[in-house]
Design a protein around this motif. Sequence first.
Motif, PDB file in Angstrom:
ATOM      1  N   UNK A 151       0.735  -0.992  -0.131  1.00 10.50           N
ATOM      2  CA  UNK A 151       0.058  -0.029   0.114  1.00 10.50           C
ATOM      3  C   UNK A 151       0.973   1.111  -0.014  1.00 10.50           C
ATOM      4  N   UNK A 152       0.151   2.221  -0.475  1.00  8.37           N
ATOM      5  CA  UNK A 152       0.956   3.610  -0.341  1.00  8.37           C
ATOM      6  C   UNK A 152       0.698   3.764   1.128  1.00  8.37           C
ATOM      7  N   UNK A 153       1.769   4.865   1.552  1.00 10.01           N
ATOM      8  CA  UNK A 153       1.762   5.115   3.193  1.00 10.01           C
ATOM      9  C   UNK A 153       0.609   5.684   3.564  1.00 10.01           C
ATOM     10  N   UNK A 154      -0.108   6.642   2.451  1.00 11.78           N
ATOM     11  CA  UNK A 154      -1.255   7.209   2.977  1.00 11.78           C
ATOM     12  C   UNK A 154      -2.420   6.145   3.220  1.00 11.78           C
ATOM     13  N   UNK A 155      -2.263   5.113   2.221  1.00  9.44           N
ATOM     14  CA  UNK A 155      -3.420   4.171   2.310  1.00  9.44           C
ATOM     15  C   UNK A 155      -3.289   3.250   3.698  1.00  9.44           C
ATOM     16  N   UNK A 156      -1.885   3.130   3.878  1.00 15.52           N
ATOM     17  CA  UNK A 156      -1.685   2.149   5.079  1.00 15.52           C
ATOM     18  C   UNK A 156      -1.867   2.777   6.101  1.00 15.52           C
ATOM     19  N   UNK A 160      -5.135   1.601   8.824  1.00 16.02           N
ATOM     20  CA  UNK A 160      -4.706   1.368  10.379  1.00 16.02           C
ATOM     21  C   UNK A 160      -5.599   2.514  11.105  1.00 16.02           C
ATOM     22  N   UNK A 161      -5.686   3.487  10.692  1.00 15.00           N
ATOM     23  CA  UNK A 161      -6.665   4.720  11.237  1.00 15.00           C
ATOM     24  C   UNK A 161      -8.078   4.181  11.561  1.00 15.00           C
ATOM     25  N   UNK A 162      -8.595   3.627  10.462  1.00 14.54           N
ATOM     26  CA  UNK A 162     -10.083   3.214  10.359  1.00 14.54           C
ATOM     27  C   UNK A 162     -10.001   2.138  11.540  1.00 14.54           C
ATOM     28  N   UNK A 163      -9.285   1.158  11.881  1.00 15.64           N
ATOM     29  CA  UNK A 163      -9.499   0.010  12.739  1.00 15.64           C
ATOM     30  C   UNK A 163      -9.083   0.638  14.285  1.00 15.64           C
ATOM     31  N   UNK A 164      -8.312   1.671  14.219  1.00 13.89           N
ATOM     32  CA  UNK A 164      -7.592   2.006  15.600  1.00 13.89           C
ATOM     33  C   UNK A 164      -7.639   3.459  15.860  1.00 13.89           C
ATOM     34  N   UNK A 165      -8.656   3.954  15.605  1.00  9.69           N
ATOM     35  CA  UNK A 165      -8.837   5.578  15.874  1.00  9.69           C
ATOM     36  C   UNK A 165      -8.491   5.986  17.108  1.00  9.69           C
ATOM     37  N   UNK A 166      -8.818   5.512  18.317  1.00 12.53           N
ATOM     38  CA  UNK A 166      -8.485   6.188  19.415  1.00 12.53           C
ATOM     39  C   UNK A 166      -7.054   6.102  19.719  1.00 12.53           C
ATOM     40  N   UNK A 167      -6.388   4.897  19.250  1.00  6.32           N
ATOM     41  CA  UNK A 167      -4.837   5.038  19.270  1.00  6.32           C
ATOM     42  C   UNK A 167      -4.294   6.204  18.781  1.00  6.32           C
ATOM     43  N   UNK A 168      -4.714   6.830  18.123  1.00 10.73           N
ATOM     44  CA  UNK A 168      -4.067   8.145  17.458  1.00 10.73           C
ATOM     45  C   UNK A 168      -4.042   9.227  18.143  1.00 10.73           C
ATOM     46  N   UNK A 177       4.949   7.258  13.411  1.00 11.57           N
ATOM     47  CA  UNK A 177       5.808   7.618  12.335  1.00 11.57           C
ATOM     48  C   UNK A 177       6.814   6.213  12.182  1.00 11.57           C
ATOM     49  N   UNK A 178       7.368   5.848  13.231  1.00 10.39           N
ATOM     50  CA  UNK A 178       8.320   4.754  13.284  1.00 10.39           C
ATOM     51  C   UNK A 178       7.690   3.604  12.810  1.00 10.39           C
ATOM     52  N   UNK A 179       6.445   3.278  13.525  1.00  9.41           N
ATOM     53  CA  UNK A 179       5.573   2.139  13.098  1.00  9.41           C
ATOM     54  C   UNK A 179       5.212   2.162  11.558  1.00  9.41           C
ATOM     55  N   UNK A 180       5.155   3.083  10.925  1.00  5.62           N
ATOM     56  CA  UNK A 180       4.736   3.198   9.505  1.00  5.62           C
ATOM     57  C   UNK A 180       6.206   3.288   8.549  1.00  5.62           C
TER      58      UNK A 180
END
Length: 194
Positions: A151-156, A160-168, A177-180
């Motif tokens: 995936x492109x970084x934006x897609x990735x 991830x954001x769609x399933x882990x919103x509160x984490x952000x 940033x390190x994770x991605x």
Amino acid sequence: MTREENIIRMLSDLESVHMVSLPLLKAMEESANIRSIHRKVTLLSEGSIQHSLWYLVHGFAREYQNDPNDGNEATNWFWQSGDFVFHNHFVNGERSEVSIDFYSGSALLEIDLIALSENTKILEEFTLIKGALTDFNMSLRHEHLRDLSKLTRLQHVKKFYDSHQMLFNFVRHKDLASFFGIRDKSIYRYLKGL
């Protein structure tokens, strides 16, 4: 939630990964203690042996390593509510190659691995459960690595954001940033698009 409700939820999540016998369910219930995290804390450091299996009742945890070249932390993984938290070699009782932090406000069930390992009635089954948890966790990690390459970084980031919103809302942007696999300052460009 009460301790009993948290244990029922933990056991239900465990059974979604692998069937569990009644004696093992009882042994896990007896060895589980609730722990509240008031400030970010490292419960496992590189080189340590993990003596507890953690179940995140609510909150977040992060796995990271120190880069031997520059000493910076490299985030490998995040966990959220409903996840079992462990390093990849805990099945064999090996020393950890990573550190694990739990974020402020988290609550977890700590399951005493030593007590469970000493119970000969459930030892074989518990070894199978640890293997099943590791296999499940590794499949999620492999999916993350596939996404990094396909995936492109934006897609990735969006996936991830769609399933882990509160984490952000809880973790440092440099850890995301390190994770991605992107530069610290670049993360803001990706986060703006969410």
